[in-house]
Design an enzyme around this catalytic site. Structure first.
Site, mmCIF file in Angstrom:
data_model
loop_
_atom_site.group_PDB
_atom_site.id
_atom_site.type_symbol
_atom_site.label_atom_id
_atom_site.label_comp_id
_atom_site.label_asym_id
_atom_site.label_seq_id
_atom_site.Cartn_x
_atom_site.Cartn_y
_atom_site.Cartn_z
ATOM 1 N N CYS A 1 -52.865 -14.364 -46.401
ATOM 2 C CA CYS A 1 -52.324 -13.001 -46.512
ATOM 3 C C CYS A 1 -53.276 -12.066 -47.251
ATOM 4 O O CYS A 1 -53.127 -10.846 -47.174
ATOM 5 C CB CYS A 1 -50.975 -13.034 -47.234
ATOM 6 S SG CYS A 1 -49.807 -14.118 -46.435
ATOM 7 N N HIS B 1 -49.197 -6.674 -50.485
ATOM 8 C CA HIS B 1 -48.856 -7.584 -49.406
ATOM 9 C C HIS B 1 -47.333 -7.749 -49.413
ATOM 10 O O HIS B 1 -46.715 -7.692 -50.472
ATOM 11 C CB HIS B 1 -49.541 -8.938 -49.576
ATOM 12 C CG HIS B 1 -49.038 -9.918 -48.564
ATOM 13 N ND1 HIS B 1 -49.162 -9.680 -47.214
ATOM 14 C CD2 HIS B 1 -48.347 -11.078 -48.684
ATOM 15 C CE1 HIS B 1 -48.585 -10.663 -46.550
ATOM 16 N NE2 HIS B 1 -48.076 -11.531 -47.420
ATOM 17 N N ASN C 1 -43.069 -10.704 -42.877
ATOM 18 C CA ASN C 1 -44.382 -11.024 -43.438
ATOM 19 C C ASN C 1 -45.369 -11.257 -42.286
ATOM 20 O O ASN C 1 -45.265 -12.243 -41.569
ATOM 21 C CB ASN C 1 -44.249 -12.281 -44.312
ATOM 22 C CG ASN C 1 -45.570 -12.716 -44.929
ATOM 23 O OD1 ASN C 1 -46.625 -12.151 -44.655
ATOM 24 N ND2 ASN C 1 -45.514 -13.746 -45.753
HETATM 25 O O1 UT7 Z 1 -47.166 -14.502 -47.717
HETATM 26 C C1 UT7 Z 1 -47.258 -15.115 -48.969
HETATM 27 C C2 UT7 Z 1 -46.626 -16.419 -48.952
HETATM 28 N N1 UT7 Z 1 -45.201 -16.486 -48.825
HETATM 29 C C3 UT7 Z 1 -44.353 -16.048 -49.783
HETATM 30 O O2 UT7 Z 1 -44.743 -15.357 -50.681
HETATM 31 C C4 UT7 Z 1 -42.939 -16.527 -49.743
HETATM 32 C C5 UT7 Z 1 -42.472 -16.875 -51.132
HETATM 33 N N2 UT7 Z 1 -41.153 -17.424 -51.197
HETATM 34 C C6 UT7 Z 1 -40.028 -16.695 -50.942
HETATM 35 O O3 UT7 Z 1 -40.114 -15.563 -50.541
HETATM 36 C C7 UT7 Z 1 -38.691 -17.320 -51.206
HETATM 37 O O4 UT7 Z 1 -38.862 -18.508 -51.949
HETATM 38 C C8 UT7 Z 1 -37.873 -17.646 -49.919
HETATM 39 C C9 UT7 Z 1 -37.399 -16.362 -49.265
HETATM 40 C C10 UT7 Z 1 -38.733 -18.443 -48.958
HETATM 41 C C11 UT7 Z 1 -36.643 -18.465 -50.267
HETATM 42 O O5 UT7 Z 1 -35.841 -17.783 -51.236
HETATM 43 P P1 UT7 Z 1 -35.311 -18.551 -52.524
HETATM 44 O O6 UT7 Z 1 -34.451 -17.626 -53.246
HETATM 45 O O7 UT7 Z 1 -36.518 -19.123 -53.220
HETATM 46 O O8 UT7 Z 1 -34.422 -19.682 -51.886
HETATM 47 P P2 UT7 Z 1 -34.568 -21.257 -51.975
HETATM 48 O O9 UT7 Z 1 -35.720 -21.752 -51.169
HETATM 49 O O10 UT7 Z 1 -34.506 -21.663 -53.413
HETATM 50 O O11 UT7 Z 1 -33.236 -21.707 -51.266
HETATM 51 C C12 UT7 Z 1 -31.945 -21.374 -51.788
HETATM 52 C C13 UT7 Z 1 -30.901 -21.881 -50.837
HETATM 53 C C14 UT7 Z 1 -31.122 -23.320 -50.418
HETATM 54 O O12 UT7 Z 1 -29.863 -23.938 -50.290
HETATM 55 P P3 UT7 Z 1 -29.308 -24.905 -51.461
HETATM 56 O O13 UT7 Z 1 -30.333 -25.976 -51.602
HETATM 57 O O14 UT7 Z 1 -29.234 -24.016 -52.678
HETATM 58 O O15 UT7 Z 1 -28.003 -25.329 -50.938
HETATM 59 C C15 UT7 Z 1 -31.735 -23.187 -49.047
HETATM 60 O O16 UT7 Z 1 -31.462 -24.304 -48.214
HETATM 61 O O17 UT7 Z 1 -30.928 -21.089 -49.651
HETATM 62 C C16 UT7 Z 1 -31.011 -21.966 -48.521
HETATM 63 N N3 UT7 Z 1 -31.737 -21.265 -47.464
HETATM 64 C C17 UT7 Z 1 -31.127 -20.460 -46.582
HETATM 65 N N4 UT7 Z 1 -29.835 -20.108 -46.416
HETATM 66 C C18 UT7 Z 1 -29.545 -19.259 -45.429
HETATM 67 C C19 UT7 Z 1 -33.068 -21.262 -47.214
HETATM 68 N N5 UT7 Z 1 -33.335 -20.471 -46.160
HETATM 69 C C20 UT7 Z 1 -32.154 -19.960 -45.747
HETATM 70 C C21 UT7 Z 1 -31.777 -19.080 -44.725
HETATM 71 N N6 UT7 Z 1 -30.476 -18.746 -44.609
HETATM 72 N N7 UT7 Z 1 -32.687 -18.533 -43.885
#
Ligand code: UT7
Length: 326
Positions: A113, A253, A283
């Site tokens: 990115c 970004h 993204n």
């Molecule tokens: O381009 C540069 C590189 N990329 C980034 O910078 C991305 C960086 N990361 C993020 O933006 C965030 O970590 C995410 C958007 C990917 C995820 O958000 P989060 O608040 O960190 O969520 P998480 O991964 O901790 O997941 C929380 C919960 C999980 O369920 P449990 O384990 O708490 O029951 C996931 O399974 O949300 C669940 N989950 C979803 N639920 C509904 C993960 N994806 C989804 C989804 N819809 N699409």
């Protein structure tokens, strides 16, 4: 100052829109979750027959038209991408073919990115060192062909698109006032595409195990992104002897609205100075900053002499911060 001037900008977004409600029908997710956790509402997706160079081509044509130049006037073509048309040759060579020109240097930059800022800096130094006079710098990605559409944790985040800039020597009024690049390869496995390279060549097993797709430990990536997006922006300001009050526009970004908001809070960059396209496009990795530059310029948010702060973070990990005077 690195004396370079952007004389043309252009961008291209595929026509097909997938919004969060469409995704609700594809994976176990909701519009509410995606909006709250990421700020993304919709993203653009390529047609089956489109690859990264096709998107870059459309963006490049617009940037060249604005610069009043023909493809043959360009000395070097650089494409920043993590989703090349082919492993080799470079996407820049495919783009050159599509532009119906030949002879000039053409190569890709792989810095995730942060790729566009790496490539733009490179273009600036190649011009400053008199290797080239006119450079076409593109950031293009087809993320939709490398995400696993069954993995809700990644497929909701990304989008396709391309942006392009034509860069020439400046008379000293425009240029890169400060820049910093960084990387931490020890954390590479937090965000990568495991198979398809020489570490794990394509095989029946890698396809079956879906190893040609984005693999990301989202929460870990998030933690590093909020640190480095802010540090890179702050260092760029400090090295240019500027404060945020001097800056007209901040173009970060755009991976997640919460990363951008945290960066803004830590660096005290006001929301109204921050140019956001994430809600419409998701993204787009290396394409995000050049697409945002094009939209900001064409909507009148950037004028001659304005100071633009940019910062990026992505796979590698890589990061970059830059102040550019338009
Ligand atoms: O381009 C540069 C590189 N990329 C980034 O910078 C991305 C960086 N990361 C993020 O933006 C965030 O970590 C995410 C958007 C990917 C995820 O958000 P989060 O608040 O960190 O969520 P998480 O991964 O901790 O997941 C929380 C919960 C999980 O369920 P449990 O384990 O708490 O029951 C996931 O399974 O949300 C669940 N989950 C979803 N639920 C509904 C993960 N994806 C989804 C989804 N819809 N699409």
């Amino acid at each position: 100052m690195i004396k370079v001037k952007i004389v043309g900008v252009g961008s291209y977004l595929p026509e097909k829109v997938i919004n969060n409600f469409d995704l609700e029908k594809m994976v176990d997710t909701t519009d509410e979750w995606i909006t709250e956790r990421t700020g993304i509402k919709e993203r653009r997706i390529v047609r089956e027959d489109q690859a990264t160079s096709d998107l870059c081509y459309e963006a490049a044509i617009k940037a060249l038209a604005m610069a009043e130049l023909k493809p043959g006037d360009i000395d070097i073509i650089i494409v920043a991408t993590s989703t090349p048309d082919t492993v080799y040759p470079s996407t820049a060579c495919w783009l050159q073919k599509k532009l119906k020109t030949k002879g000039q240097g053409a190569f890709d930059v792989s810095a995730g990115c942060s790729g566009f800022l790496y490539a733009f800096l490179l273009a600036g130094t190649l011009i400053e060192s008199k290797v080239a006079k006119k450079i076409l710098v593109c950031g293009g990605e087809v993320m939709s062909k490398v995400v696993n559409w069954e993995d809700r944790a990644t497929c909701v985040l990304f989008g396709d698109g391309a942006g392009a800039c034509v860069v020439v020597e400046s008379n000293g009024e425009s240029g890169i006032l400060s820049v910093n690049l960084g990387a931490d390869g020890s954390l590479a496995e937090l965000l990568y595409q495991p198979a398809g390279g020489t570490r794990m060549p394509a095989s029946e097993k890698t396809v079956k195990e879906k190893l040609h797709y984005v693999h990301m430990k989202g929460r870990e990536v998030f933690k590093h992104a909020v640190i480095w997006m802010g540090r890179a922006a702050e260092k760029a300001l400090k090295d240019a002897n500027l404060s945020i009050d001097d800056i007209k526009l901040f173009i970060p970004h755009q991976a997640n609205m919460r990363i951008i908001k945290t960066t803004n809070e830590r660096t005290k960059i006001p929301e109204e100075k921050t140019f956001i396209i994430l809600h419409k496009y998701g993204n787009m990795s290396a394409a995000t900053i050049p697409v945002a530059l094009d939209e900001a310029y064409r909507s009148g948010r950037i004028k001659d002499g304005d100071l633009i702060l940019m910062s990026a973070f992505g796979t590698g990990f890589t990061w970059a911060g830059m102040v550019y005077k338009w």
